[in-house]
Each structure stands twice: as structure tokens, then as C-alpha cells.
Design a protein around this motif. Structure first.
Motif, PDB file in Angstrom:
ATOM      1  N   ILE A  54       0.873  -1.166   0.000  1.00 41.01           N
ATOM      2  CA  ILE A  54       0.000   0.000   0.000  1.00 41.01           C
ATOM      3  C   ILE A  54       0.912   1.217   0.000  1.00 41.01           C
ATOM      4  O   ILE A  54       1.747   1.380   0.899  1.00 41.01           O
ATOM      5  CB  ILE A  54      -0.914   0.030   1.236  1.00 41.01           C
ATOM      6  CG1 ILE A  54      -1.835  -1.178   1.233  1.00 41.01           C
ATOM      7  CG2 ILE A  54      -1.708   1.321   1.269  1.00 41.01           C
ATOM      8  CD1 ILE A  54      -2.672  -1.298   2.489  1.00 41.01           C
ATOM      9  N   ILE A  55       0.787   2.015  -1.022  1.00 41.28           N
ATOM     10  CA  ILE A  55       1.627   3.199  -1.147  1.00 41.28           C
ATOM     11  C   ILE A  55       0.854   4.386  -0.569  1.00 41.28           C
ATOM     12  O   ILE A  55      -0.203   4.754  -1.075  1.00 41.28           O
ATOM     13  CB  ILE A  55       2.017   3.453  -2.604  1.00 41.28           C
ATOM     14  CG1 ILE A  55       2.813   2.269  -3.128  1.00 41.28           C
ATOM     15  CG2 ILE A  55       2.827   4.749  -2.720  1.00 41.28           C
ATOM     16  CD1 ILE A  55       3.098   2.326  -4.602  1.00 41.28           C
ATOM     17  N   ARG A  56       1.382   4.955   0.462  1.00 36.09           N
ATOM     18  CA  ARG A  56       0.759   6.113   1.108  1.00 36.09           C
ATOM     19  C   ARG A  56       1.451   7.381   0.619  1.00 36.09           C
ATOM     20  O   ARG A  56       2.678   7.466   0.634  1.00 36.09           O
ATOM     21  CB  ARG A  56       0.879   6.016   2.608  1.00 36.09           C
ATOM     22  CG  ARG A  56       0.329   4.721   3.158  1.00 36.09           C
ATOM     23  CD  ARG A  56      -0.727   4.991   4.175  1.00 36.09           C
ATOM     24  NE  ARG A  56      -1.136   3.734   4.785  1.00 36.09           N
ATOM     25  CZ  ARG A  56      -2.328   3.203   4.599  1.00 36.09           C
ATOM     26  NH1 ARG A  56      -3.201   3.779   3.832  1.00 36.09           N
ATOM     27  NH2 ARG A  56      -2.643   2.061   5.197  1.00 36.09           N
ATOM     28  N   VAL A  57       0.665   8.357   0.217  1.00 42.95           N
ATOM     29  CA  VAL A  57       1.200   9.623  -0.235  1.00 42.95           C
ATOM     30  C   VAL A  57       1.310  10.556   0.950  1.00 42.95           C
ATOM     31  O   VAL A  57       0.355  10.743   1.705  1.00 42.95           O
ATOM     32  CB  VAL A  57       0.301  10.244  -1.333  1.00 42.95           C
ATOM     33  CG1 VAL A  57       0.833  11.572  -1.774  1.00 42.95           C
ATOM     34  CG2 VAL A  57       0.176   9.283  -2.506  1.00 42.95           C
ATOM     35  N   VAL A  58       2.482  11.141   1.123  1.00 45.94           N
ATOM     36  CA  VAL A  58       2.714  12.063   2.233  1.00 45.94           C
ATOM     37  C   VAL A  58       2.577  13.482   1.727  1.00 45.94           C
ATOM     38  O   VAL A  58       3.209  13.865   0.735  1.00 45.94           O
ATOM     39  CB  VAL A  58       4.123  11.836   2.827  1.00 45.94           C
ATOM     40  CG1 VAL A  58       4.389  12.820   3.947  1.00 45.94           C
ATOM     41  CG2 VAL A  58       4.278  10.407   3.304  1.00 45.94           C
ATOM     42  N   ARG A  59       1.753  14.242   2.384  1.00 44.04           N
ATOM     43  CA  ARG A  59       1.544  15.633   2.007  1.00 44.04           C
ATOM     44  C   ARG A  59       2.799  16.447   2.326  1.00 44.04           C
ATOM     45  O   ARG A  59       3.376  16.327   3.407  1.00 44.04           O
ATOM     46  CB  ARG A  59       0.356  16.194   2.764  1.00 44.04           C
ATOM     47  CG  ARG A  59       0.047  17.623   2.421  1.00 44.04           C
ATOM     48  CD  ARG A  59      -1.111  18.117   3.225  1.00 44.04           C
ATOM     49  NE  ARG A  59      -2.289  17.988   2.391  1.00 44.04           N
ATOM     50  CZ  ARG A  59      -3.508  18.293   2.770  1.00 44.04           C
ATOM     51  NH1 ARG A  59      -3.726  18.716   3.991  1.00 44.04           N
ATOM     52  NH2 ARG A  59      -4.516  18.183   1.955  1.00 44.04           N
ATOM     53  N   THR A  60       3.234  17.281   1.394  1.00 43.04           N
ATOM     54  CA  THR A  60       4.465  18.051   1.587  1.00 43.04           C
ATOM     55  C   THR A  60       4.220  19.437   2.124  1.00 43.04           C
ATOM     56  O   THR A  60       5.148  20.086   2.591  1.00 43.04           O
ATOM     57  CB  THR A  60       5.238  18.157   0.265  1.00 43.04           C
ATOM     58  OG1 THR A  60       4.404  18.767  -0.703  1.00 43.04           O
ATOM     59  CG2 THR A  60       5.688  16.787  -0.191  1.00 43.04           C
ATOM     60  N   MET A  61       3.018  19.904   2.074  1.00 45.64           N
ATOM     61  CA  MET A  61       2.734  21.254   2.579  1.00 45.64           C
ATOM     62  C   MET A  61       1.848  21.216   3.776  1.00 45.64           C
ATOM     63  O   MET A  61       1.030  20.519   4.016  1.00 45.64           O
ATOM     64  CB  MET A  61       2.084  22.120   1.505  1.00 45.64           C
ATOM     65  CG  MET A  61       2.990  22.388   0.378  1.00 45.64           C
ATOM     66  SD  MET A  61       2.211  23.609  -0.665  1.00 45.64           S
ATOM     67  CE  MET A  61       3.622  24.373  -1.314  1.00 45.64           C
TER      68      MET A  61
END
Length: 61
Positions: A54-61
Motif C-alpha cells: 500500500i503506497i501512502r502519499v505524504v503531504r508536503t505542505m
């Protein structure tokens, strides 16, 4: 830490080895699944557990 999604398959006792291979190959190629566990029962049936990351996207802002 890696998280995995799991999918369980049941292949009945009449399923040939070639058909089982084709089913698992299709799941691997088109669904990005990999073999986690395969259990062969005395009557010839198989229980297969597939997994994929499961690829989780990390918010950069």
C-alpha cells in the motif's frame, strides 16, 4: 514501515497446476500482487494468500 493489502484465493481440487499458475501470473502482472503463502491440502485444493504494498502519499505542505 510497509503496509500490505491481502487477497485470499481458493482453488478447488480439480484445478490443474497449469491453470493455477495462469491465475497467479495474471494477478501478479495486472494487479501487482505477489505470493505471500500457498497451502496445498491433501484433497488437492489450494488456499493462496497474495499481498501487495500500500503506497501512502505524504503531504508536503
Amino acid at each position: 514501515m510497509l503496509d500490505y493489502s491481502y487477497k485470499d484465493l481458493y482453488l478447488p481440487c480439480g484445478t490443474s497446476r497449469e491453470v493455477a499458475r495462469q491465475v497467479l501470473t495474471e494477478h501478479a502482472e495486472y494487479g501487482s500482487w505477489e505470493l505471500d503463502r500457498l497451502r496445498l491440502y491433501p484433497d488437492g485444493s489450494r488456499r493462496v494468500r497474495l499481498r501487495r504494498k500500500i503506497i501512502r502519499v505524504v503531504r508536503t505542505m
